[in-house]
Write a protein that holds these residues in place. Structure first.
Motif, short mmCIF file in Angstrom:
data_model
loop_
_atom_site.label_atom_id
_atom_site.label_comp_id
_atom_site.label_asym_id
_atom_site.label_seq_id
_atom_site.Cartn_x
_atom_site.Cartn_y
_atom_site.Cartn_z
N GLY A 137 0.83 -1.20 0.00
CA GLY A 137 0.00 0.00 0.00
C GLY A 137 0.86 1.25 0.00
N VAL A 138 0.29 2.34 -0.48
CA VAL A 138 1.03 3.59 -0.66
C VAL A 138 0.56 4.64 0.36
CG1 VAL A 138 1.55 5.50 -2.23
CG2 VAL A 138 1.38 3.16 -3.11
N PHE A 139 1.52 5.29 0.99
CA PHE A 139 1.27 6.39 1.92
C PHE A 139 1.93 7.62 1.33
CE2 PHE A 139 2.43 8.12 6.41
CZ PHE A 139 1.34 8.97 6.38
N CYS A 140 1.12 8.64 1.00
CA CYS A 140 1.64 9.87 0.40
C CYS A 140 1.10 11.05 1.18
CB CYS A 140 1.22 9.95 -1.07
SG CYS A 140 1.97 11.33 -1.99
N TYR A 141 1.99 11.91 1.66
CA TYR A 141 1.54 13.02 2.49
C TYR A 141 2.38 14.27 2.26
CZ TYR A 141 5.41 12.07 5.79
OH TYR A 141 6.65 11.89 6.38
N SER A 142 1.74 15.41 2.55
CA SER A 142 2.44 16.69 2.53
C SER A 142 2.40 17.29 3.93
CB SER A 142 1.80 17.66 1.53
OG SER A 142 0.48 17.98 1.91
N VAL A 143 3.47 17.99 4.27
CA VAL A 143 3.54 18.73 5.54
C VAL A 143 4.25 20.05 5.26
CG1 VAL A 143 3.57 16.76 7.13
CG2 VAL A 143 5.72 17.57 6.12
N GLU A 144 4.17 20.95 6.21
CA GLU A 144 4.99 22.15 6.10
C GLU A 144 6.47 21.76 6.18
OE1 GLU A 144 3.62 24.93 9.01
OE2 GLU A 144 1.84 25.46 7.86
N HIS A 145 7.26 22.35 5.34
CA HIS A 145 8.68 22.00 5.25
C HIS A 145 9.40 22.33 6.56
CE1 HIS A 145 12.76 21.75 3.71
NE2 HIS A 145 12.28 21.26 2.57
N ILE A 202 10.56 4.58 8.12
CA ILE A 202 11.28 3.32 8.07
C ILE A 202 10.98 2.47 9.29
CG2 ILE A 202 13.59 2.30 8.12
CD1 ILE A 202 14.47 4.78 6.41
N SER A 203 10.91 3.10 10.46
CA SER A 203 10.61 2.36 11.69
C SER A 203 9.22 1.74 11.66
CB SER A 203 10.73 3.28 12.91
OG SER A 203 12.06 3.71 13.08
N ALA A 204 8.31 2.38 10.92
CA ALA A 204 6.94 1.88 10.83
C ALA A 204 6.80 0.80 9.76
CB ALA A 204 5.98 3.03 10.54
N GLY A 205 7.88 0.50 9.05
CA GLY A 205 7.83 -0.56 8.06
C GLY A 205 7.62 -0.09 6.63
N PHE A 206 7.93 1.18 6.37
CA PHE A 206 7.77 1.72 5.03
C PHE A 206 9.12 1.78 4.30
CE2 PHE A 206 4.02 3.58 7.10
CZ PHE A 206 3.05 3.31 6.15
N GLN A 207 9.03 1.81 2.99
CA GLN A 207 10.17 2.12 2.15
C GLN A 207 9.88 3.43 1.45
OE1 GLN A 207 11.49 -0.95 -0.57
NE2 GLN A 207 12.15 0.57 -2.08
N VAL A 208 10.68 4.44 1.72
CA VAL A 208 10.47 5.76 1.12
C VAL A 208 10.92 5.71 -0.34
CG1 VAL A 208 11.01 8.21 1.23
CG2 VAL A 208 10.82 6.88 3.34
N ASP A 209 10.04 6.11 -1.27
CA ASP A 209 10.43 6.07 -2.67
C ASP A 209 10.30 7.41 -3.38
OD1 ASP A 209 7.68 6.20 -3.02
OD2 ASP A 209 7.66 4.72 -4.63
N ALA A 210 9.91 8.47 -2.65
CA ALA A 210 9.90 9.79 -3.28
C ALA A 210 9.94 10.87 -2.21
CB ALA A 210 8.68 9.98 -4.17
N LEU A 236 6.74 20.02 2.03
CA LEU A 236 7.49 18.79 1.79
C LEU A 236 6.49 17.67 1.52
CD1 LEU A 236 10.25 17.19 2.01
CD2 LEU A 236 9.64 16.81 4.41
N ILE A 237 6.75 16.88 0.49
CA ILE A 237 5.90 15.74 0.18
C ILE A 237 6.76 14.47 0.23
CG2 ILE A 237 4.52 14.60 -1.61
CD1 ILE A 237 3.80 17.40 -2.66
N LEU A 238 6.24 13.45 0.88
CA LEU A 238 6.91 12.16 0.95
C LEU A 238 5.94 11.07 0.51
CD1 LEU A 238 8.74 12.68 4.32
CD2 LEU A 238 9.89 12.02 2.21
N ARG A 239 6.46 10.12 -0.25
CA ARG A 239 5.68 8.95 -0.64
C ARG A 239 6.42 7.69 -0.19
NH1 ARG A 239 5.36 8.72 -6.55
NH2 ARG A 239 7.22 7.39 -6.41
N ALA A 240 5.69 6.77 0.42
CA ALA A 240 6.32 5.57 0.94
C ALA A 240 5.44 4.35 0.65
CB ALA A 240 6.56 5.70 2.44
N ILE A 241 6.08 3.19 0.56
CA ILE A 241 5.39 1.94 0.28
C ILE A 241 5.50 1.02 1.49
CG2 ILE A 241 5.18 0.01 -1.34
CD1 ILE A 241 4.92 2.77 -2.64
N LYS A 242 4.38 0.39 1.85
CA LYS A 242 4.42 -0.57 2.96
C LYS A 242 5.15 -1.82 2.49
CE LYS A 242 1.52 -3.32 6.04
NZ LYS A 242 0.14 -3.62 6.48
N LYS A 243 6.20 -2.17 3.17
CA LYS A 243 7.01 -3.33 2.77
C LYS A 243 6.30 -4.63 3.15
CE LYS A 243 10.80 -2.06 4.90
NZ LYS A 243 12.19 -2.03 5.34
#
Length: 243
Positions: A137-145, A202-210, A236-243
């Motif tokens: 599954g994909v987790f994509c979020y934006s936050v203030e930089h 990473i600690s939550a089990g994601f692989q950051v890919d963007a 800032l935007i980060l996208r991560a995949i659940k490993k």
């Protein structure tokens, strides 16, 4: 206590005047970058954390999502979202992400727009998102930089003539609470470094890919008079995949 400024009538009314409130996603400077980093949504089960007016929920439904859930701590935000949403497969729930419950693997995509810098315990939230996402599954979020959140005043430094001199960055590595002003109200945000976002994912089990530091499209910069937005990163935007 979880922060809920948006149910304050004065604050909500000020928020309602912002371009992203009156004009929707196309009036949000970071939207194109966030959209381009979302996965294929057709047939997917989507969760929007801090859904606000529901713009992203409606977009997901229009892209063919199988089901969409939007959650927000603000009842006023959800009232507006229900008024604006035309899709019949979008459900809204009045809750904070910390309190939201769903079966394990209930969603294929989790997105969040400019919400998670209000969250104190990001590790717990990321762990919950990972539990609620399906495999890959994909987790994509934006936050203030983090450059933007490092100083509490979160404003430009002006010279003696009242012109913008620079944007101050201070206490970058001192993470934690920032008491600042937004829309005429005192607001609490939580500053974290980019490294901390990576480590928490990473600690939550994601692989950051963007990782994206979005810049508004040129036509929007010219239309809105946002030329100074090119002088410092605001989001800032980060996208991560659940490993």
């Amino acid at each position: 206590m979880k922060q809920n400024k948006y149910d304050d009538p004065a604050f909500f009314n000020e928020y309602a005047k912002m371009p992203r409130s009156t004009g929707g996603l196309e009036s949000a400077g970071e939207w194109q970058a966030l959209r381009d980093n979302l996965p294929e949504l057709r047939g997917k089960r989507v969760l929007d954390i801090g859904c606000g007016y529901g713009w992203h929920c409606q977009y997901a439904a229009e892209q063919g999502a199988a089901a969409v859930v939007g959650i927000d701590i603000s009842a006023k935000m959800l009232e507006k979202a229900r008024q604006l949403t035309t899709a019949d497969n979008v459900r809204y729930e009045n809750t904070a992400i910390e309190d939201f419950e769903s079966p394990s693997g209930a969603f294929d995509v989790v997105l969040s727009s400019l919400t998670l810098h209000y969250v104190q315990d990001l590790d717990a939230v990321f762990a919950k998102v990972a539990e609620q996402l399906s495999a890959q599954g994909v987790f994509c979020y934006s936050v203030e930089h983090p450059v933007f959140t490092s100083c509490e005043q979160q404003n430009w430094h002006f010279d003696s003539e009242g012109k913008i001199a620079h944007f101050p960055v201070d206490n970058y590595f001192k993470e934690g609470k920032r008491e600042t002003s937004f829309l005429g109200a005192d607001v609490v945000k939580y500053h974290r470094t980019i490294e901390s976002h990576f480590k928490a994912l990473i600690s939550a089990g994601f692989q950051v890919d963007a990782l994206i530091e979005p810049v508004p499209p040129l036509e929007m910069i010219n239309k809105m008079g946002w030329q100074d937005e090119l002088r410092r990163p605001m989001m800032l935007i980060l996208r991560a995949i659940k490993k």
